[in-house]
Design a protein around this motif. Structure first.
Motif, PDB file in Angstrom:
ATOM      1  N   ASN A   4       0.832  -1.202   0.000  1.00 10.68           N
ATOM      2  CA  ASN A   4       0.000   0.000   0.000  1.00 10.68           C
ATOM      3  C   ASN A   4       0.868   1.254   0.000  1.00 10.68           C
ATOM      4  O   ASN A   4       1.961   1.269   0.548  1.00 10.68           O
ATOM      5  CB  ASN A   4      -0.915   0.027   1.234  1.00 10.68           C
ATOM      6  N   ILE A   5       0.334   2.286  -0.624  1.00 11.64           N
ATOM      7  CA  ILE A   5       1.020   3.580  -0.687  1.00 11.64           C
ATOM      8  C   ILE A   5       0.175   4.609   0.065  1.00 11.64           C
ATOM      9  O   ILE A   5      -1.055   4.624  -0.052  1.00 11.64           O
ATOM     10  CB  ILE A   5       1.175   4.033  -2.159  1.00 11.64           C
ATOM     11  N   ALA A   6       0.822   5.452   0.836  1.00 12.87           N
ATOM     12  CA  ALA A   6       0.133   6.530   1.540  1.00 12.87           C
ATOM     13  C   ALA A   6       0.683   7.874   1.062  1.00 12.87           C
ATOM     14  O   ALA A   6       1.896   8.086   1.069  1.00 12.87           O
ATOM     15  CB  ALA A   6       0.318   6.395   3.046  1.00 12.87           C
ATOM     16  N   ILE A   7      -0.220   8.740   0.629  1.00 12.22           N
ATOM     17  CA  ILE A   7       0.159  10.089   0.178  1.00 12.22           C
ATOM     18  C   ILE A   7      -0.460  11.101   1.127  1.00 12.22           C
ATOM     19  O   ILE A   7      -1.676  11.099   1.346  1.00 12.22           O
ATOM     20  CB  ILE A   7      -0.345  10.362  -1.258  1.00 12.22           C
ATOM     21  N   ALA A   8       0.376  11.954   1.706  1.00 12.30           N
ATOM     22  CA  ALA A   8      -0.081  12.990   2.640  1.00 12.30           C
ATOM     23  C   ALA A   8       0.091  14.358   1.989  1.00 12.30           C
ATOM     24  O   ALA A   8       1.197  14.716   1.570  1.00 12.30           O
ATOM     25  CB  ALA A   8       0.728  12.920   3.932  1.00 12.30           C
ATOM     26  N   ILE A   9      -1.005  15.104   1.900  1.00 15.99           N
ATOM     27  CA  ILE A   9      -0.955  16.447   1.319  1.00 15.99           C
ATOM     28  C   ILE A   9      -1.429  17.454   2.363  1.00 15.99           C
ATOM     29  O   ILE A   9      -2.591  17.450   2.767  1.00 15.99           O
ATOM     30  CB  ILE A   9      -1.839  16.556   0.056  1.00 15.99           C
ATOM     31  N   ASP A  10      -0.514  18.287   2.807  1.00 10.52           N
ATOM     32  CA  ASP A  10      -0.850  19.338   3.769  1.00 10.52           C
ATOM     33  C   ASP A  10      -0.711  20.700   3.103  1.00 10.52           C
ATOM     34  O   ASP A  10      -0.101  20.822   2.034  1.00 10.52           O
ATOM     35  CB  ASP A  10       0.090  19.266   4.980  1.00 10.52           C
ATOM     36  N   ILE A  24      -5.835  12.685  -7.764  1.00 10.88           N
ATOM     37  CA  ILE A  24      -4.779  11.670  -7.674  1.00 10.88           C
ATOM     38  C   ILE A  24      -5.386  10.312  -7.321  1.00 10.88           C
ATOM     39  O   ILE A  24      -5.029   9.285  -7.906  1.00 10.88           O
ATOM     40  CB  ILE A  24      -3.718  12.079  -6.624  1.00 10.88           C
ATOM     41  N   ALA A  25      -6.299  10.305  -6.357  1.00 13.89           N
ATOM     42  CA  ALA A  25      -6.951   9.053  -5.947  1.00 13.89           C
ATOM     43  C   ALA A  25      -7.664   8.399  -7.128  1.00 13.89           C
ATOM     44  O   ALA A  25      -7.587   7.185  -7.327  1.00 13.89           O
ATOM     45  CB  ALA A  25      -7.930   9.322  -4.808  1.00 13.89           C
ATOM     46  N   LYS A  26      -8.325   9.225  -7.919  1.00 17.11           N
ATOM     47  CA  LYS A  26      -9.060   8.711  -9.086  1.00 17.11           C
ATOM     48  C   LYS A  26      -8.092   8.139 -10.125  1.00 17.11           C
ATOM     49  O   LYS A  26      -8.308   7.043 -10.664  1.00 17.11           O
ATOM     50  CB  LYS A  26      -9.898   9.834  -9.698  1.00 17.11           C
ATOM     51  N   LYS A  27      -7.014   8.877 -10.393  1.00 15.68           N
ATOM     52  CA  LYS A  27      -6.051   8.437 -11.405  1.00 15.68           C
ATOM     53  C   LYS A  27      -5.314   7.165 -10.980  1.00 15.68           C
ATOM     54  O   LYS A  27      -4.998   6.309 -11.807  1.00 15.68           O
ATOM     55  CB  LYS A  27      -5.027   9.555 -11.671  1.00 15.68           C
ATOM     56  N   LYS A  28      -5.034   7.044  -9.692  1.00 15.89           N
ATOM     57  CA  LYS A  28      -4.240   5.918  -9.204  1.00 15.89           C
ATOM     58  C   LYS A  28      -5.093   4.766  -8.668  1.00 15.89           C
ATOM     59  O   LYS A  28      -4.575   3.690  -8.383  1.00 15.89           O
ATOM     60  CB  LYS A  28      -3.288   6.392  -8.083  1.00 15.89           C
ATOM     61  N   GLY A  29      -6.400   5.004  -8.503  1.00 18.06           N
ATOM     62  CA  GLY A  29      -7.255   3.958  -7.951  1.00 18.06           C
ATOM     63  C   GLY A  29      -7.081   3.788  -6.448  1.00 18.06           C
ATOM     64  O   GLY A  29      -7.333   2.723  -5.889  1.00 18.06           O
ATOM     65  N   TYR A  30      -6.652   4.866  -5.773  1.00 17.85           N
ATOM     66  CA  TYR A  30      -6.474   4.840  -4.325  1.00 17.85           C
ATOM     67  C   TYR A  30      -7.758   5.342  -3.656  1.00 17.85           C
ATOM     68  O   TYR A  30      -8.651   5.877  -4.310  1.00 17.85           O
ATOM     69  CB  TYR A  30      -5.312   5.749  -3.896  1.00 17.85           C
ATOM     70  N   ILE A  31      -7.817   5.212  -2.337  1.00 17.07           N
ATOM     71  CA  ILE A  31      -8.952   5.756  -1.589  1.00 17.07           C
ATOM     72  C   ILE A  31      -8.607   7.168  -1.141  1.00 17.07           C
ATOM     73  O   ILE A  31      -7.568   7.412  -0.520  1.00 17.07           O
ATOM     74  CB  ILE A  31      -9.306   4.872  -0.375  1.00 17.07           C
ATOM     75  N   TYR A  32      -9.499   8.109  -1.494  1.00 12.55           N
ATOM     76  CA  TYR A  32      -9.364   9.471  -0.972  1.00 12.55           C
ATOM     77  C   TYR A  32     -10.024   9.479   0.395  1.00 12.55           C
ATOM     78  O   TYR A  32     -11.232   9.206   0.503  1.00 12.55           O
ATOM     79  CB  TYR A  32     -10.036  10.490  -1.899  1.00 12.55           C
ATOM     80  N   ARG A 121      -3.408   1.481   6.739  1.00 15.31           N
ATOM     81  CA  ARG A 121      -2.714   0.187   6.823  1.00 15.31           C
ATOM     82  C   ARG A 121      -3.357  -0.845   5.894  1.00 15.31           C
ATOM     83  O   ARG A 121      -2.698  -1.784   5.454  1.00 15.31           O
ATOM     84  CB  ARG A 121      -2.717  -0.331   8.267  1.00 15.31           C
ATOM     85  N   LYS A 122      -4.643  -0.669   5.600  1.00 13.74           N
ATOM     86  CA  LYS A 122      -5.390  -1.651   4.793  1.00 13.74           C
ATOM     87  C   LYS A 122      -5.430  -1.314   3.311  1.00 13.74           C
ATOM     88  O   LYS A 122      -5.577  -2.193   2.472  1.00 13.74           O
ATOM     89  CB  LYS A 122      -6.838  -1.752   5.303  1.00 13.74           C
ATOM     90  N   GLU A 123      -5.343  -0.008   2.980  1.00 12.16           N
ATOM     91  CA  GLU A 123      -5.558   0.442   1.607  1.00 12.16           C
ATOM     92  C   GLU A 123      -4.489   1.456   1.200  1.00 12.16           C
ATOM     93  O   GLU A 123      -3.857   2.071   2.044  1.00 12.16           O
ATOM     94  CB  GLU A 123      -6.928   1.138   1.486  1.00 12.16           C
ATOM     95  N   SER A 124      -4.346   1.653  -0.107  1.00 15.13           N
ATOM     96  CA  SER A 124      -3.538   2.780  -0.594  1.00 15.13           C
ATOM     97  C   SER A 124      -4.410   4.018  -0.497  1.00 15.13           C
ATOM     98  O   SER A 124      -5.552   4.020  -0.971  1.00 15.13           O
ATOM     99  CB  SER A 124      -3.106   2.541  -2.042  1.00 15.13           C
ATOM    100  N   VAL A 125      -3.901   5.049   0.156  1.00  9.82           N
ATOM    101  CA  VAL A 125      -4.734   6.218   0.464  1.00  9.82           C
ATOM    102  C   VAL A 125      -4.077   7.541   0.064  1.00  9.82           C
ATOM    103  O   VAL A 125      -2.857   7.639  -0.026  1.00  9.82           O
ATOM    104  CB  VAL A 125      -5.084   6.281   1.974  1.00  9.82           C
ATOM    105  N   VAL A 126      -4.940   8.523  -0.144  1.00  8.78           N
ATOM    106  CA  VAL A 126      -4.517   9.909  -0.288  1.00  8.78           C
ATOM    107  C   VAL A 126      -5.281  10.692   0.761  1.00  8.78           C
ATOM    108  O   VAL A 126      -6.514  10.612   0.821  1.00  8.78           O
ATOM    109  CB  VAL A 126      -4.858  10.489  -1.681  1.00  8.78           C
ATOM    110  N   MET A 127      -4.572  11.420   1.617  1.00  7.25           N
ATOM    111  CA  MET A 127      -5.219  12.248   2.640  1.00  7.25           C
ATOM    112  C   MET A 127      -4.720  13.673   2.529  1.00  7.25           C
ATOM    113  O   MET A 127      -3.544  13.906   2.247  1.00  7.25           O
ATOM    114  CB  MET A 127      -4.892  11.736   4.049  1.00  7.25           C
ATOM    115  N   ASP A 128      -5.623  14.612   2.762  1.00  3.42           N
ATOM    116  CA  ASP A 128      -5.201  16.014   2.784  1.00  3.42           C
ATOM    117  C   ASP A 128      -5.704  16.671   4.052  1.00  3.42           C
ATOM    118  O   ASP A 128      -6.694  16.252   4.637  1.00  3.42           O
ATOM    119  CB  ASP A 128      -5.729  16.754   1.552  1.00  3.42           C
ATOM    120  N   GLY A 129      -4.986  17.704   4.483  1.00  3.15           N
ATOM    121  CA  GLY A 129      -5.393  18.408   5.692  1.00  3.15           C
ATOM    122  C   GLY A 129      -4.338  19.400   6.130  1.00  3.15           C
ATOM    123  O   GLY A 129      -3.625  19.986   5.309  1.00  3.15           O
TER     124      GLY A 129
END
Length: 225
Positions: A4-10, A24-32, A121-129
């Motif tokens: 899994n990949i985790a992307i953090a955008i602050d 990004i989530a849409k293009k990569k198939g990750y969970i936003y 931990r379960k999925e590839s995610v993109v989070m922003d905050g």
């Protein structure tokens, strides 16, 4: 080892974090991971328990009974509260007010951070905050601090409101953005700051697509390592 990949955008308000993260989530198939929706789900639970927005002790006591997660079904985000789809219930004014009142509660915040970390931990995610790379996902594979000049951010917001037919003033919007930056950077709990290992990305003169591609490039590089 997890693949899994985790992307953090602050970054500050109006920098385009959510727009970029969703793309990004849409293009990569990750969970936003819509952290705001998770706070709203928590707020809904508190309302359903008959807890008042100013009753911090009861809010704290209620937190252990909450489980919130996010999935995507047929391309649509589904927010689950204790196993129940609450998409149709969390966008009301009442829930929004409770989310604002309860989000400053330390127990609420601790619980939701734990749930967000569990999801990562379960999925590839993109989070922003404001504190994803510094507090929520300190070990994220890709960390970006996305910013833009305050005037550029104000113009973007102004044009967005104009398109909705709302009356607004550019100078007032820019002042509000500058004030909010100050508040976010000086709050007691998890202030806004660039993580030491985050890449600074100024989107002042970049298109949404250019920003997304820059971050996807970092993501692809992280996967190759």
């Amino acid at each position: 080892m997890s693949n899994n990949i985790a992307i953090a955008i602050d970054g500050p308000a109006g920098a385009g974090k959510s727009t970029i993260a969703k793309l990004i989530a849409k293009k990569k198939g990750y969970i936003y991971v819509d952290t705001g929706a998770m706070y709203r789900a928590m707020a809904l639970y508190l309302i359903e328990q008959g807890i008042g927005a100013d009753d911090q002790q009861r809010i704290s006591e209620a937190v252990p009974g909450v489980d919130v997660t996010i999935t995507y079904e047929n391309g649509e985000q589904v927010v689950w509260l204790n196993g129940r789809n609450v998409n149709g219930l969390i966008r009301t004014e009442e829930v929004g007010k409770m989310a604002s009142a309860s989000s400053g509660n330390k127990e609420v915040r601790r619980k939701l951070v734990e749930l967000q970390q569990a999801l990562a931990r379960k999925e590839s995610v993109v989070m922003d905050g404001r504190d994803i790379g510094t507090c929520v996902l300190p070990d994220a594979d890709v960390k970006v601090y996305l910013t833009a000049d305050s005037h550029v951010r104000a113009v973007r917001r102004y044009e967005e409101l104009q398109a909705k037919g709302q009356d607004c003033d550019l100078e007032t919007i820019e002042k509000d953005i500058i004030d909010r930056d100050y508040q976010d950077m000086h709050r007691d709990i998890s202030p806004l700051r660039q993580a030491e290992d985050a890449v600074l990305l100024d989107s002042s003169h970049m298109t949404i697509e250019e920003v997304a591609q820059a971050i996807i490039g970092m993501c692809d590089g992280a996967q190759e390592e």
